[in-house]
Scaffold this motif. Structure first.
Motif, PDB file in Angstrom:
ATOM      1  N   LEU A  26       0.800  -1.222   0.000  1.00 56.32           N
ATOM      2  CA  LEU A  26       0.000   0.000   0.000  1.00 56.32           C
ATOM      3  C   LEU A  26       0.833   1.273   0.000  1.00 56.32           C
ATOM      4  N   PHE A  27       1.846   1.325   0.847  1.00 52.95           N
ATOM      5  CA  PHE A  27       2.582   2.569   1.036  1.00 52.95           C
ATOM      6  C   PHE A  27       3.880   2.654   0.243  1.00 52.95           C
ATOM      7  N   PHE A  28       4.479   1.529  -0.062  1.00 51.94           N
ATOM      8  CA  PHE A  28       5.734   1.505  -0.802  1.00 51.94           C
ATOM      9  C   PHE A  28       5.658   0.523  -1.969  1.00 51.94           C
ATOM     10  N   PRO A  29       4.835   0.800  -2.963  1.00 48.62           N
ATOM     11  CA  PRO A  29       4.673  -0.161  -4.066  1.00 48.62           C
ATOM     12  C   PRO A  29       5.938  -0.342  -4.915  1.00 48.62           C
ATOM     13  N   ASP A  30       6.833   0.635  -4.889  1.00 49.58           N
ATOM     14  CA  ASP A  30       8.056   0.524  -5.679  1.00 49.58           C
ATOM     15  C   ASP A  30       9.275   0.166  -4.818  1.00 49.58           C
TER      16      ASP A  30
END
Length: 66
Positions: A26-30
């Motif tokens: 959710l917060f760090f997709p990459d």
């Protein structure tokens, strides 16, 4: 202390693990692969700790009911 008043802590371990598993997506997709692997490992450790705590809580309730 009666079992009705005993705090239930194990559920919070499982909630924390759920949020940890979802945080990377959710917060760090990459995020890098090592970050994803680290969050999975830490999440699994929290699940194991929650299982141990759940066992303690069940054992305490069984002893109180005797």
């Amino acid at each position: 202390m009666s079992s009705r008043n005993a705090p239930q802590v194990a559920v919070w371990y499982f909630v924390a693990a759920t949020f940890l598993f979802a945080s990377t997506i959710l917060f760090f997709p990459d995020a890098d692969v090592w970050v994803r692997i680290a969050t999975i490992v830490v999440g699994l450790l929290i699940v194991v700790a929650g299982g141990i705590q759940l066992g303690r809580e069940i054992k305490a309730r069984r002893q109180e009911s005797r």
